[in-house]
Write a protein that holds these residues in place. Structure first.
Motif, PDB file in Angstrom:
ATOM      1  N   PRO A 277       0.928  -1.216  -0.094  1.00  0.00           N
ATOM      2  CA  PRO A 277       0.111  -0.089  -0.219  1.00  0.00           C
ATOM      3  C   PRO A 277       0.865   1.193   0.062  1.00  0.00           C
ATOM      4  CG  PRO A 277      -0.055  -1.126   2.099  1.00  0.00           C
ATOM      5  CD  PRO A 277       0.569  -1.929   1.059  1.00  0.00           C
ATOM      6  N   ARG A 278       1.857   1.257   0.591  1.00  0.00           N
ATOM      7  CA  ARG A 278       3.066   2.200   0.609  1.00  0.00           C
ATOM      8  C   ARG A 278       3.382   2.526  -1.054  1.00  0.00           C
ATOM      9  NH1 ARG A 278       6.867   0.364   5.092  1.00  0.00           N
ATOM     10  NH2 ARG A 278       6.622  -1.483   3.818  1.00  0.00           N
ATOM     11  N   TYR A 279       3.542   1.755  -1.823  1.00  0.00           N
ATOM     12  CA  TYR A 279       3.831   1.876  -3.054  1.00  0.00           C
ATOM     13  C   TYR A 279       2.830   2.541  -3.975  1.00  0.00           C
ATOM     14  CZ  TYR A 279       5.321   0.793  -7.969  1.00  0.00           C
ATOM     15  OH  TYR A 279       5.610   0.899  -9.118  1.00  0.00           O
ATOM     16  N   LEU A 280       1.606   2.128  -3.618  1.00  0.00           N
ATOM     17  CA  LEU A 280       0.172   2.561  -3.996  1.00  0.00           C
ATOM     18  C   LEU A 280       0.152   3.972  -3.681  1.00  0.00           C
ATOM     19  CD1 LEU A 280      -2.407   2.769  -5.735  1.00  0.00           C
ATOM     20  CD2 LEU A 280      -3.382   1.583  -3.751  1.00  0.00           C
ATOM     21  N   SER A 281       0.379   4.348  -2.494  1.00  0.00           N
ATOM     22  CA  SER A 281       0.276   5.753  -2.069  1.00  0.00           C
ATOM     23  C   SER A 281       1.339   6.611  -2.899  1.00  0.00           C
ATOM     24  CB  SER A 281       0.490   5.762  -0.522  1.00  0.00           C
ATOM     25  OG  SER A 281      -0.631   5.386   0.120  1.00  0.00           O
ATOM     26  N   ARG A 282       2.605   6.155  -2.963  1.00  0.00           N
ATOM     27  CA  ARG A 282       3.469   6.998  -3.701  1.00  0.00           C
ATOM     28  C   ARG A 282       3.294   7.097  -5.319  1.00  0.00           C
ATOM     29  NH1 ARG A 282       7.332   3.491  -0.950  1.00  0.00           N
ATOM     30  NH2 ARG A 282       7.662   2.204  -2.894  1.00  0.00           N
ATOM     31  N   VAL A 283       2.634   6.256  -5.905  1.00  0.00           N
ATOM     32  CA  VAL A 283       2.169   6.148  -7.193  1.00  0.00           C
ATOM     33  C   VAL A 283       1.112   7.227  -7.402  1.00  0.00           C
ATOM     34  CG1 VAL A 283       1.346   5.279  -9.222  1.00  0.00           C
ATOM     35  CG2 VAL A 283       3.129   3.885  -7.991  1.00  0.00           C
ATOM     36  N   PHE A 284       0.051   7.115  -6.462  1.00  0.00           N
ATOM     37  CA  PHE A 284      -1.177   7.871  -6.315  1.00  0.00           C
ATOM     38  C   PHE A 284      -0.864   9.400  -6.120  1.00  0.00           C
ATOM     39  CE2 PHE A 284      -5.550   8.440  -5.965  1.00  0.00           C
ATOM     40  CZ  PHE A 284      -6.208   7.205  -6.572  1.00  0.00           C
ATOM     41  N   ARG A 285      -0.013   9.550  -5.271  1.00  0.00           N
ATOM     42  CA  ARG A 285       0.838  11.031  -5.001  1.00  0.00           C
ATOM     43  C   ARG A 285       1.211  11.698  -6.193  1.00  0.00           C
ATOM     44  NH1 ARG A 285       0.803  13.498  -0.254  1.00  0.00           N
ATOM     45  NH2 ARG A 285       0.345  12.234   1.834  1.00  0.00           N
ATOM     46  N   ARG A 286       2.091  10.860  -6.985  1.00  0.00           N
ATOM     47  CA  ARG A 286       2.720  11.607  -8.214  1.00  0.00           C
ATOM     48  C   ARG A 286       1.593  11.902  -9.285  1.00  0.00           C
ATOM     49  NH1 ARG A 286       6.769   7.541  -7.507  1.00  0.00           N
ATOM     50  NH2 ARG A 286       5.747   6.148  -9.025  1.00  0.00           N
ATOM     51  N   ALA A 287       0.414  10.867  -9.145  1.00  0.00           N
ATOM     52  CA  ALA A 287      -0.499  11.066 -10.380  1.00  0.00           C
ATOM     53  C   ALA A 287      -1.556  12.064 -10.188  1.00  0.00           C
ATOM     54  CB  ALA A 287      -1.127   9.502 -10.718  1.00  0.00           C
ATOM     55  N   GLU A 288      -2.087  12.123  -9.006  1.00  0.00           N
ATOM     56  CA  GLU A 288      -3.190  12.904  -8.424  1.00  0.00           C
ATOM     57  C   GLU A 288      -2.814  13.825  -7.283  1.00  0.00           C
ATOM     58  OE1 GLU A 288      -6.183  12.486  -9.701  1.00  0.00           O
ATOM     59  OE2 GLU A 288      -5.829  10.465 -10.604  1.00  0.00           O
ATOM     60  N   GLY A 289      -1.697  13.849  -6.683  1.00  0.00           N
ATOM     61  CA  GLY A 289      -1.304  14.793  -5.791  1.00  0.00           C
ATOM     62  C   GLY A 289      -1.828  14.633  -4.490  1.00  0.00           C
ATOM     63  N   ILE A 290      -2.524  13.511  -4.268  1.00  0.00           N
ATOM     64  CA  ILE A 290      -3.082  13.484  -3.019  1.00  0.00           C
ATOM     65  C   ILE A 290      -3.028  11.717  -2.715  1.00  0.00           C
ATOM     66  CG2 ILE A 290      -4.960  15.291  -2.870  1.00  0.00           C
ATOM     67  CD1 ILE A 290      -6.901  13.405  -4.171  1.00  0.00           C
ATOM     68  N   THR A 291      -3.274  11.590  -1.394  1.00  0.00           N
ATOM     69  CA  THR A 291      -3.348  10.102  -1.068  1.00  0.00           C
ATOM     70  C   THR A 291      -4.409   9.363  -1.394  1.00  0.00           C
ATOM     71  OG1 THR A 291      -4.678  10.279   1.011  1.00  0.00           O
ATOM     72  CG2 THR A 291      -2.020  10.764   1.091  1.00  0.00           C
TER      73      THR A 291
END
Length: 305
Positions: A277-291
């Motif tokens: 889930p930490r990897y998902l959060s990092r990818v999500f922040r790069r794509a969407e700017g939020i968690t």
């Protein structure tokens, strides 16, 4: 035309590579509205939206610009505005504009831009009966979003698919014979359709196995191609590498699960193929700017405007 009787009709596409691919297009409504008519002081000057927008004019007149490309809206005309193009418009208060708008996403295999793959035109004047069918679909979308009865999103998305299909069919009907798919020219049925159909086993593997570890050699084996050759033809047909497409698919799947389920972020990470889930959060922040959690609470259901 009468309905054939006395036999079962197969749903398997019989129109070649294009129809095979269209069976994998999904539509989702973001927003819809109707103005019958628009206010006298109406004008438009907004940055491009992240989604497509149908404008169906049922009366009046307006000048409409997409990134400075001029179009004229009159009764019976339709515009399909692409994403991220600046939109400007003005109308004549003495001949006020009457229109429906439908904001939508249309994806092939969950990721590809379906209208771009199909090379749909920006502006079209359908035959009157086709236009009536398109207006009926838009009206159904608006009614469903306004009433918000159980299942409204499913009904609205179905009507959206019908709206897009009518636009696609009419764009084919208005093509000169030399540019029609049957003639092999560069009509709305894009040349990439053949290559995309050839890559169908790769798309299916990604759809069915995206939660598992997948390497380039696994995707190549599904299409019986050498990995290097798969990378070449995939990039030519799709515009990105196979692994980049896989990453986009996983991210879109995570978005979908966040909005449609109450699963934990850890479970979604596993089901979407991120594992950690930490990897998902990092990818999500790069794509969407939020968690992922913030994304879940910031999005709303399709709505009436």
């Amino acid at each position: 035309m009468g309905v054939p009787q006395g036999r079962l009709l197969e749903a398997a596409p019989a129109g070649g590579a294009g129809e095979t691919l269209l069976a994998h297009v999904t539509c989702s409504v973001v927003q819809a509205g109707c103005w019958l008519p628009v206010p006298p002081d109406w004008s438009l000057d907004v940055p491009g939206r992240p989604n497509y927008t149908f404008w169906l004019c049922t009366g009046g007149w307006a000048e409409y610009r997409l990134d400075s490309q001029p179009h004229v809206l009159t009764a019976g005309s339709v515009i399909l505005a692409p994403p991220r193009q600046r939109r400007q418009g003005r109308h004549d208060p003495c001949d006020p504009l009457h229109l429906y708008t439908v904001h939508l996403n249309a994806r092939l295999y969950g990721v590809l831009d379906a209208p771009a793959v199909c090379r749909l035109p920006t502006a079209l004047r359908p035959a009157p009966d086709v236009f009536a069918g398109m207006v009926a679909a838009a009206h159904e979308i608006v009614e469903e979003l306004a009433a918000a009865r159980p299942g409204y999103a499913l009904v609205a998305n179905g009507a959206c698919a019908r709206l897009l299909a009518l636009f696609w069919r009419e764009s084919l009907a208005q093509r000169p014979p030399a540019q029609s798919p049957a003639g092999g020219g560069a009509g709305p049925q894009a040349p990439a359709f053949g290559e995309l159909a050839r890559l169908a086993p790769v798309f299916r593997m990604i759809e069915e196995c995206h939660a598992e570890p997948l390497a380039l050699r696994d995707l190549a084996a599904a299409a019986h191609l050498h990995p290097a050759y798969l990378s070449t033809v995939f990039r030519q047909a799709v515009g990105v590498s196979p692994l980049r497409y896989l990453a986009r698919y996983r991210l879109d799947r995570a978005r979908e699960l966040l909005l449609s389920t109450d699963l934990t972020v850890a479970t979604i990470a596993s089901r979407a193929g991120f594992g950690d889930p930490r990897y998902l959060s990092r990818v999500f922040r790069r794509a969407e700017g939020i968690t992922p959690a913030a994304y879940r609470y910031s999005k709303k259901s399709p709505h009436f405007a």
